[in-house]
Design an enzyme around this catalytic site. Structure first.
Site, PDB file in Angstrom:
ATOM      1  N   GLU A 234       0.892  -1.177   0.000  1.00 58.51           N
ATOM      2  CA  GLU A 234       0.000   0.000   0.000  1.00 58.51           C
ATOM      3  C   GLU A 234       0.921   1.215   0.000  1.00 58.51           C
ATOM      4  OE1 GLU A 234      -3.227  -0.040  -0.136  1.00 58.51           O
ATOM      5  OE2 GLU A 234      -3.559  -2.178   0.227  1.00 58.51           O
TER       6      GLU A 234
ATOM      7  N   GLU B  13       4.291  13.205  -4.790  1.00 60.09           N
ATOM      8  CA  GLU B  13       3.707  13.190  -3.450  1.00 60.09           C
ATOM      9  C   GLU B  13       4.534  14.087  -2.519  1.00 60.09           C
ATOM     10  OE1 GLU B  13       3.950   9.597  -0.953  1.00 60.09           O
ATOM     11  OE2 GLU B  13       1.798   9.833  -0.602  1.00 60.09           O
TER      12      GLU B  13
ATOM     13  N   CYS C 194      -2.136   9.198   3.366  1.00 57.51           N
ATOM     14  CA  CYS C 194      -1.889   8.693   2.008  1.00 57.51           C
ATOM     15  C   CYS C 194      -3.026   9.114   1.091  1.00 57.51           C
ATOM     16  CB  CYS C 194      -1.724   7.187   2.022  1.00 57.51           C
ATOM     17  SG  CYS C 194      -3.051   6.383   2.902  1.00 57.51           S
TER      18      CYS C 194
HETATM   19  P1  NAD Z   1       8.577   4.777   4.360  1.00 57.05           P
HETATM   20  O1  NAD Z   1       8.430   4.044   3.070  1.00 57.05           O
HETATM   21  O2  NAD Z   1       9.732   5.676   4.519  1.00 57.05           O
HETATM   22  O3  NAD Z   1       8.635   3.741   5.579  1.00 57.05           O
HETATM   23  C1  NAD Z   1       7.630   2.790   5.834  1.00 57.05           C
HETATM   24  C2  NAD Z   1       8.201   1.642   6.646  1.00 57.05           C
HETATM   25  O4  NAD Z   1       9.169   0.955   5.860  1.00 57.05           O
HETATM   26  C3  NAD Z   1       8.920   2.081   7.922  1.00 57.05           C
HETATM   27  O5  NAD Z   1       8.629   1.169   8.949  1.00 57.05           O
HETATM   28  C4  NAD Z   1      10.378   1.993   7.513  1.00 57.05           C
HETATM   29  O6  NAD Z   1      11.251   1.804   8.606  1.00 57.05           O
HETATM   30  C5  NAD Z   1      10.358   0.773   6.604  1.00 57.05           C
HETATM   31  N1  NAD Z   1      11.500   0.677   5.676  1.00 57.05           N
HETATM   32  C6  NAD Z   1      12.264   1.688   5.175  1.00 57.05           C
HETATM   33  N2  NAD Z   1      13.220   1.186   4.364  1.00 57.05           N
HETATM   34  C7  NAD Z   1      13.068  -0.161   4.342  1.00 57.05           C
HETATM   35  C8  NAD Z   1      13.749  -1.233   3.692  1.00 57.05           C
HETATM   36  N3  NAD Z   1      14.804  -1.002   2.900  1.00 57.05           N
HETATM   37  N4  NAD Z   1      13.303  -2.492   3.884  1.00 57.05           N
HETATM   38  C9  NAD Z   1      12.231  -2.734   4.665  1.00 57.05           C
HETATM   39  N5  NAD Z   1      11.558  -1.763   5.331  1.00 57.05           N
HETATM   40  C10 NAD Z   1      11.962  -0.489   5.164  1.00 57.05           C
HETATM   41  O7  NAD Z   1       7.184   5.552   4.571  1.00 57.05           O
HETATM   42  P2  NAD Z   1       6.760   6.542   5.747  1.00 57.05           P
HETATM   43  O8  NAD Z   1       7.516   7.819   5.599  1.00 57.05           O
HETATM   44  O9  NAD Z   1       6.792   5.831   7.046  1.00 57.05           O
HETATM   45  O10 NAD Z   1       5.208   6.789   5.382  1.00 57.05           O
HETATM   46  C11 NAD Z   1       4.794   7.700   4.425  1.00 57.05           C
HETATM   47  C12 NAD Z   1       4.468   7.007   3.116  1.00 57.05           C
HETATM   48  O11 NAD Z   1       3.530   5.965   3.341  1.00 57.05           O
HETATM   49  C13 NAD Z   1       3.810   7.926   2.101  1.00 57.05           C
HETATM   50  O12 NAD Z   1       4.360   7.691   0.833  1.00 57.05           O
HETATM   51  C14 NAD Z   1       2.345   7.508   2.142  1.00 57.05           C
HETATM   52  O13 NAD Z   1       1.606   7.777   0.984  1.00 57.05           O
HETATM   53  C15 NAD Z   1       2.463   6.043   2.400  1.00 57.05           C
HETATM   54  N6  NAD Z   1       1.230   5.517   2.974  1.00 57.05           N
HETATM   55  C16 NAD Z   1       0.433   4.746   2.171  1.00 57.05           C
HETATM   56  C17 NAD Z   1      -0.768   4.244   2.660  1.00 57.05           C
HETATM   57  C18 NAD Z   1      -1.652   3.379   1.808  1.00 57.05           C
HETATM   58  O14 NAD Z   1      -2.457   2.651   2.372  1.00 57.05           O
HETATM   59  N7  NAD Z   1      -1.536   3.412   0.494  1.00 57.05           N
HETATM   60  C19 NAD Z   1      -1.152   4.520   3.982  1.00 57.05           C
HETATM   61  C20 NAD Z   1      -0.312   5.311   4.766  1.00 57.05           C
HETATM   62  C21 NAD Z   1       0.891   5.791   4.261  1.00 57.05           C
END
Ligand code: NAD
Length: 498
Positions: free
Chosen positions: A250, A385, A284
């Site tokens: 997601e 975004e 999001c």
């Molecule tokens: P992010 O992608 O930076 O991090 C999300 C998670 O992934 C964190 O727990 C992070 O530690 C982990 N992560 C980072 N690098 C990784 C790797 N190499 N391997 C495995 N895990 C890793 O996102 P964020 O800043 O926490 O959240 C914001 C983003 O999330 C925005 O782009 C937003 O649109 C999206 N979002 C999407 C939805 C949806 O349902 N579509 C809902 C909420 C947020």
């Protein structure tokens, strides 16, 4: 004294093998530390997965209805602790009190929905193509589920993943975002109190690059569910492709609200204010683009700017506040960088666009709600975004143009149209290429019992929420039962006796 938190592995609260730690701080006042958390690594993940794998042997045998009852208990405890969770959320994540209660409520709703699903864990039956033979299907758990979550819905999103995964009979290893580890810990404490057997729920704190990656690479993790940015999502998809894991993604969004010339203007204004500046634009599904019909453009912008400038910024736990801080300094800098980009691209900044440091906001990461008008399709602020309180307004002169503009981005999560014309509303529902469309409502406001997710670069085709999330966390077993007493050959014994 600063509170020290731990991982939760095999029913015990434990330090990381690394003995290293990281801090969680308040976005509204960065001088305040919420707590210190274990900065775990691959070895901690190995221990958690080992415990989860062992616990799976007995957890999968617990009837789904009984697994559901435990989730019902979780819901009951969350109801009792709702105010406490919401208050902590204002401190650790920064969303305002009303929205923090909403985030927690979404977790409660998800618990009760899962509780009900425990008695509706249906398979199918089908007649066979052969006589005296029947076919049935069962839903089976996959095994250990690796769950990686973002910070913007710090209670709701972990519950969206954990509760259906557990109801389905999987055991879980949760790696929450490093910006909101205290909330994930509280949620796991509640699950411990509800009485999950040891090893069924495991929590490992730490960086995505080490802890997250170790989950993806682990041979004993059968399914990964990730919510976060499209950039990290791509990496996750590639590792899970190589290791042949089922994976649900997601990801990001660039959501738009269309307002047609026949719309109820004040209703559409309420919608865009909530959609664009609620949660400081860090949903999001946040409204990042406003597509206005030229006939109402000037009037709408005049009213919108006034109402935006009336929004109050401050401590998110203060009930009178409309907009809280953004999550951290890097995020604030990224948002302000986009303001610079928008100006350079020739869009007109009509309000906001700067860090807000007045009064209590001086120690936090506050960004004044920002509006750009005269934004043209294909500008970066229209395509990428931003994940903050920045709204780009685009003028169009027809319904068809509004749909073309809305669809012309790489994401496809949420969308909205305001119109009183039922024909246009239905055309929009058909032509808009997003997973979610609202009619006469803002782009935000998903409910837990309905599918949630998006098209294009917003994901890989799965839907969380509703009945569809159970497809992510289960395998289908097909069973053929032949009671004819002889060898019957499908596709070969095909004649009908006369
Ligand atoms: P992010 O992608 O930076 O991090 C999300 C998670 O992934 C964190 O727990 C992070 O530690 C982990 N992560 C980072 N690098 C990784 C790797 N190499 N391997 C495995 N895990 C890793 O996102 P964020 O800043 O926490 O959240 C914001 C983003 O999330 C925005 O782009 C937003 O649109 C999206 N979002 C999407 C939805 C949806 O349902 N579509 C809902 C909420 C947020």
């Amino acid at each position: 004294m600063t509170q020290k938190f731990k991982n939760y592995i095999n029913g015990e609260w434990v330090d990381s093998v690394t003995k290293e730690t990281f801090e969680s701080r308040m976005p509204a006042d960065w001088s305040k530390v919420i707590g210190v958390f274990p900065k775990s690594n691959k070895e901690d993940v190995d221990l958690a997965v080992k415990a989860a794998k062992e616990a799976f042997k007995s957890w999968k045998k617990v009837p789904a209805a009984k697994r559901g009852e435990l989730l019902g208990k979780v819901g009951d405890i969350m109801v009792k602790r709702k105010e406490e969770l919401a208050r902590l959320m204002t401190e650790e994540m920064g969303k305002i009190m009303k929205e923090a209660r909403g985030d927690t409520q979404e977790g409660i709703d998800t618990a009760y929905y899962a509780f009900g699903e425990g008695r509706r864990f249906f398979g199918r039956t089908s007649p066979s193509e052969l006589p005296n033979k029947v076919a049935i299907t069962f839903l089976r758990p996959i095994g250990v589920a690796g769950l990686i979550t973002p910070w913007n819905f710090p209670i709701a999103i972990p519950t969206w993943k954990m509760f259906p995964a557990l109801l389905s009979g999987n055991t879980v290893v949760l790696k929450p975002a490093s910006d909101t580890p205290a909330l994930a810990t509280k949620l796991v404490e509640i699950m411990e109190e509800a009485g999950f057997p040891k090893g069924v729920v495991n929590l490992v704190h730490g960086p995505g690059g080490s802890v997250g990656n170790a989950i993806l690479e682990h041979n004993d993790v059968g399914v990964v569910s990730f919510t976060g940015s499209s950039e990290v999502g791509r990496h996750i998809a590639s590792v899970c492709g190589r290791t042949l894991k089922k994976v649900s993604l997601e990801l990001g969004g660039k959501n738009a609200q269309i307002v047609m010339d026949d719309a109820d203007i004040d209703l559409a204004l309420d919608g865009v204010l909530f959609g664009a500046f609620g949660t400081a634009g860090q949903r999001c599904t946040a409204t990042s683009r406003l597509i206005l019909h030229e006939k109402i453009y000037d009037l709408f912008i005049e009213k919108l700017v006034k109402r935006t400038e009336d929004l109050k910024l401050g401590y998110p736990w203060d009930e009178s506040i409309d907009v809280g801080p953004v999550i951290n300094e890097a995020s604030m800098k990224k948002i302000l960088e986009y303001v610079k980009i928008g100006k350079e691209e020739g869009a007109k900044l009509v309000t906001g666009g700067y860090r807000y440091e007045e009064g209590v906001c001086k120690n936090g990461w506050f960004v004044k709600p920002t509006i750009f008008v005269d934004v043209k399709p294909k500008m970066r602020i229209e395509q990428e975004e931003i994940f903050g309180p920045v709204l780009s307004v685009i003028k169009v002169n027809s319904f068809e143009e509004s749909i073309d503009v809305l669809n012309d981005v790489e994401y496809g999560l949420s969308s909205s149209i305001y119109t009183k014309n039922v024909n246009l509303a239905f055309k929009a529902i058909e032509d808009i290429d997003t997973g979610i469309t609202y009619v006469n409502g803002p782009t935000i406001g998903a409910e837990c019992h309905l599918p949630f997710g998006g098209t294009k670069n917003t994901g890989n085709g799965h839907r969380e929420g509703g009945w569809t999330v159970y497809e992510i966390f289960t395998e289908q077993k097909t069973v053929y039962i032949d009671y004819s007493g002889k060898l019957q050959k499908a596709q070969i014994d095909i004649s009908i006796e006369k």
